[in-house]
Write a protein that holds these residues in place. Sequence first.
Motif, mmCIF file in Angstrom:
data_model
loop_
_atom_site.group_PDB
_atom_site.id
_atom_site.type_symbol
_atom_site.label_atom_id
_atom_site.label_comp_id
_atom_site.label_asym_id
_atom_site.label_seq_id
_atom_site.Cartn_x
_atom_site.Cartn_y
_atom_site.Cartn_z
ATOM 1 N N TRP A 41 27.866 28.717 36.732
ATOM 2 C CA TRP A 41 29.111 29.500 36.620
ATOM 3 C C TRP A 41 29.244 30.195 35.266
ATOM 4 O O TRP A 41 30.060 31.077 35.109
ATOM 5 C CB TRP A 41 30.323 28.590 36.863
ATOM 6 C CG TRP A 41 30.942 28.781 38.195
ATOM 7 C CD1 TRP A 41 30.362 28.529 39.402
ATOM 8 C CD2 TRP A 41 32.261 29.275 38.477
ATOM 9 N NE1 TRP A 41 31.242 28.822 40.411
ATOM 10 C CE2 TRP A 41 32.420 29.274 39.871
ATOM 11 C CE3 TRP A 41 33.326 29.689 37.691
ATOM 12 C CZ2 TRP A 41 33.591 29.683 40.499
ATOM 13 C CZ3 TRP A 41 34.498 30.102 38.312
ATOM 14 C CH2 TRP A 41 34.616 30.095 39.700
ATOM 15 N N GLY A 79 22.328 21.140 40.537
ATOM 16 C CA GLY A 79 23.203 20.589 41.563
ATOM 17 C C GLY A 79 23.900 21.741 42.260
ATOM 18 O O GLY A 79 23.264 22.660 42.777
ATOM 19 N N THR A 82 27.997 24.750 39.499
ATOM 20 C CA THR A 82 29.356 25.086 39.052
ATOM 21 C C THR A 82 29.551 24.770 37.569
ATOM 22 O O THR A 82 30.646 24.925 37.044
ATOM 23 C CB THR A 82 30.429 24.320 39.857
ATOM 24 O OG1 THR A 82 30.305 22.925 39.563
ATOM 25 C CG2 THR A 82 30.284 24.552 41.345
ATOM 26 N N LEU A 84 29.762 24.851 33.581
ATOM 27 C CA LEU A 84 30.338 25.921 32.764
ATOM 28 C C LEU A 84 29.677 26.021 31.391
ATOM 29 O O LEU A 84 30.091 26.823 30.569
ATOM 30 C CB LEU A 84 31.851 25.676 32.596
ATOM 31 C CG LEU A 84 32.656 25.687 33.903
ATOM 32 C CD1 LEU A 84 34.069 25.173 33.679
ATOM 33 C CD2 LEU A 84 32.693 27.085 34.503
ATOM 34 N N LEU A 99 18.799 19.810 44.075
ATOM 35 C CA LEU A 99 19.048 18.564 44.809
ATOM 36 C C LEU A 99 19.783 18.808 46.121
ATOM 37 O O LEU A 99 20.206 17.861 46.788
ATOM 38 C CB LEU A 99 19.866 17.605 43.919
ATOM 39 C CG LEU A 99 19.128 16.774 42.857
ATOM 40 C CD1 LEU A 99 18.107 15.859 43.539
ATOM 41 C CD2 LEU A 99 18.436 17.611 41.806
ATOM 42 N N GLY A 142 38.472 21.208 40.372
ATOM 43 C CA GLY A 142 38.645 22.463 41.105
ATOM 44 C C GLY A 142 37.393 22.900 41.841
ATOM 45 O O GLY A 142 37.482 23.572 42.863
ATOM 46 N N CYS A 147 30.490 21.616 43.808
ATOM 47 C CA CYS A 147 29.747 20.753 42.890
ATOM 48 C C CYS A 147 29.219 19.535 43.636
ATOM 49 O O CYS A 147 29.754 19.143 44.664
ATOM 50 C CB CYS A 147 30.616 20.327 41.705
ATOM 51 S SG CYS A 147 32.042 19.319 42.120
ATOM 52 N N GLN A 148 28.124 18.978 43.138
ATOM 53 C CA GLN A 148 27.501 17.812 43.775
ATOM 54 C C GLN A 148 27.703 16.578 42.903
ATOM 55 O O GLN A 148 27.802 16.699 41.673
ATOM 56 C CB GLN A 148 26.003 18.059 43.942
ATOM 57 C CG GLN A 148 25.680 19.253 44.805
ATOM 58 C CD GLN A 148 24.196 19.584 44.809
ATOM 59 O OE1 GLN A 148 23.389 18.868 44.207
ATOM 60 N NE2 GLN A 148 23.829 20.652 45.492
ATOM 61 N N GLY A 150 25.589 14.447 41.971
ATOM 62 C CA GLY A 150 24.537 14.344 40.947
ATOM 63 C C GLY A 150 24.878 15.184 39.722
ATOM 64 O O GLY A 150 24.637 14.774 38.583
ATOM 65 N N GLY A 151 25.455 16.371 39.967
ATOM 66 C CA GLY A 151 25.889 17.230 38.858
ATOM 67 C C GLY A 151 27.078 16.618 38.137
ATOM 68 O O GLY A 151 27.165 16.647 36.908
ATOM 69 N N GLY A 159 38.102 16.099 35.070
ATOM 70 C CA GLY A 159 38.927 16.630 36.155
ATOM 71 C C GLY A 159 40.361 16.178 36.086
ATOM 72 O O GLY A 159 40.882 15.789 35.037
ATOM 73 N N GLY A 212 16.127 12.731 32.941
ATOM 74 C CA GLY A 212 15.583 12.403 34.258
ATOM 75 C C GLY A 212 16.445 13.046 35.325
ATOM 76 O O GLY A 212 17.428 13.735 35.018
ATOM 77 N N GLU A 428 34.796 17.703 28.587
ATOM 78 C CA GLU A 428 34.295 17.339 29.920
ATOM 79 C C GLU A 428 33.212 18.262 30.464
ATOM 80 O O GLU A 428 32.492 17.885 31.381
ATOM 81 C CB GLU A 428 35.455 17.248 30.925
ATOM 82 C CG GLU A 428 36.280 18.517 31.047
ATOM 83 C CD GLU A 428 37.393 18.423 32.078
ATOM 84 O OE1 GLU A 428 37.616 17.365 32.658
ATOM 85 O OE2 GLU A 428 38.056 19.466 32.303
ATOM 86 N N HIS A 429 33.055 19.475 29.979
ATOM 87 C CA HIS A 429 32.078 20.385 30.586
ATOM 88 C C HIS A 429 30.659 20.148 30.106
ATOM 89 O O HIS A 429 29.699 20.563 30.761
ATOM 90 C CB HIS A 429 32.458 21.845 30.324
ATOM 91 C CG HIS A 429 33.758 22.236 30.962
ATOM 92 N ND1 HIS A 429 34.481 23.335 30.582
ATOM 93 C CD2 HIS A 429 34.469 21.645 31.959
ATOM 94 C CE1 HIS A 429 35.577 23.421 31.330
ATOM 95 N NE2 HIS A 429 35.596 22.388 32.152
#
Length: 472
Positions: A41, A79, A82, A84, A99, A142, A147-148, A150-151, A159, A212, A428-429
Motif C-alpha cells: 500500500w 502477505g 496492505t 504501509l 503466502l 481497517g 491483510c493476512q 502471516g502479515g 489496530g 524467516g 504499529e506499521h
Amino acid sequence: MEVVSDIRGDDEMLATRLRAALGDDQVRTGEAISDRYLGDWSTERRGRPAVLVLPRSTEDVSRALAACHALRRPVVPQGGLTGLAGGAVPDEGAVVLSLERLNRIECLDADSATLTVQAGVPLQAIQEAAQAAGFLCGLDLGARGSCQIGGNISTNAGGNRVIRYGMTRDLVLGLEAVLPDGTVLSMMNQMGKNNTGIDLKQLFIGSEGTLGVVTRAVLRLHPGISGANTALVALDGFDSALKLLRHARQALSGQVSAFEVMWRDYYQAATSLEGARAPLAADYPLYVLLDMQSPRPQDDAARFQGVLEHALEQGWAQDAAIAQSHGDAEAFWALRDSVAEMLPKLAPTLNFDVSVPISRIGTCVERMRAAMESGFPGIAHMYFGHVGDGNVHIVAGPLPADGGLTEHGIEEAFYTIVRDLSGSVSAEHGIGLHKRPWLEYSRSPAEIQLMRTLKQALDPQGIMNPGKILES
Ligand code: FAD
C-alpha cells in the motif's frame, strides 16, 4: 555482516530449480508476474522480481527457501500487501514468495479457545470463523478484508482493539516458521503457559519477514461479543480526554474496547466527505470514539451511559452522542476509518504512525503543530489515532515536488519530538523501508547491534527480505 552477493545466479537456473522442487504451477517468471506483486500500500516501488513463488504448503516454502539459499538469492515474503511501510516491496531481480495459497483454517479448539490457521488466511476470514463458533478474534484493522494473518504476525499489527486485547503478539500462542535455509521450526504451542526457555516464536513476530517465513499459527480466541455500546464525545482538549480515559477504564472494569481520538481538523475533514454523517457539531477541539464490546451490550448500557453523564457533569465532555443502533455505531466508526478516502485529496501525503506515553500525547501533538506552522506553512496536517494505546497517526500534505526535501524536513522535526518524549517512530506499521533511517531515534545502538547479531545468526547469507528494518 555478509550481504547478498551482487552477482546473482542466473534467473533461469533459479526458476528451473524452483520448478523442479515445487512444480510448474507454483513458479512464475517475466510477464506472468502481475504488477500487483511489485509493492504494498505504500507508494514505494523498486523493480520487477525475477521469480514469483506461490507455495501451497509449509514443505513447499521450505523447498523454495532451500533453493534460494543455495543460490544466495534474496527472498521477499508477501502477505495481503496492505503494509504501509514498504516491507513487502521487492528489489529488481528478487524472489517474491507469496503466502496467498496457504489459506486454510485448520482447526478451532473450543475447549482451549484456539484457532489454528495457515499464514495466508485473510484476517476477516479468521474473525468470521471465530464468530461462527461463539468466539472473538481480538485483532481488527481497517485492512481486514485483504491483510493476512502471516502479515499481521510479521508486522505485529495493532489496530482498533489493542486497548482491550493487546497487539497481535498477545494473540499468538504458537507459530510455525521456515528459516532462510529451509529448516522448518514448528512451535505450534496451544497453551497459555509454557516457560521452556527462550520463546523463539517472538523472533518472527514483528520482524517483518527478515528472519524467516511464517507459515502457520495458533491464535488465542476471546469470548464472543454480540455488540457494543458506542459513543462519540466532544471534548475541550486533550487533558479532558485523559480524564475520560482514566475514568472509563475504571468504571467499565477494563472493558473499554476502543478509545479513538480525532482532533478537530480530522473530524472536520471526515464529516465533509460525501455521504458522511456529523453526529456532533464540528467546532470542538477534540472528539473521542468510545466503544465497549460485550456479550450482552444492553446489560452494560446504564454503566456506559453513567460514564458519559459523569464526563458531562465534570465538564470534561462538551457534548456526546450515544449510538442507538448498529447503523449509528457504523456511522461513528466510518468517521474514524475514513482516512483512506481522505488521502487522495491530500496526495502526495506523508503519513506518520508514532507512539508516545499516553500522558505526553497532548504535548506531542502541540509541538508537531507548532513545527508545521513555523517550518512548513501551507501544508495541511491532521491528527487522529488509537490514543488509548499511546498511538497517534498524522497525515500531512500535499507535499511540494522538491525531491523529498520537505518530506525529510517534516520527518526530522516530528521524529525529534517523538524521541524527546521517549516515544517510538513506529507504533504499529513497522519500519520496512520507510522508517529505516529513523530507527535509531527509538532504539539504542546496543539494541540495533543485537538485532544485527540475531539477523546474522538466523540468516547468515542475508537472503531474507534484505534492506528491510536494517541496512543490508
Ligand atoms: P504485507 O503488506 O504483505 O507484508 C507486511 C510485512 O510482513 C512485509 O515485511 C512482508 O515481507 C512480511 N510478511 C508478510 N507475510 C509474511 C509471512 N507469512 N512470513 C514472513 N513475513 C511476512 N496496521 C496496523 O497495525 N493497524 C491498523 O489499524 C492498520 N490499519 C490499516 C488500514 C488500512 C486501510 C491499510 C491499507 C493498512 C492498515 N494497516 C494497519 C497496515 C497493514 O494492514 C498491516 O501492517 C498488516 O498487518 C499487513 O498485513 P499484510 O498481510 O497485508 O502484509
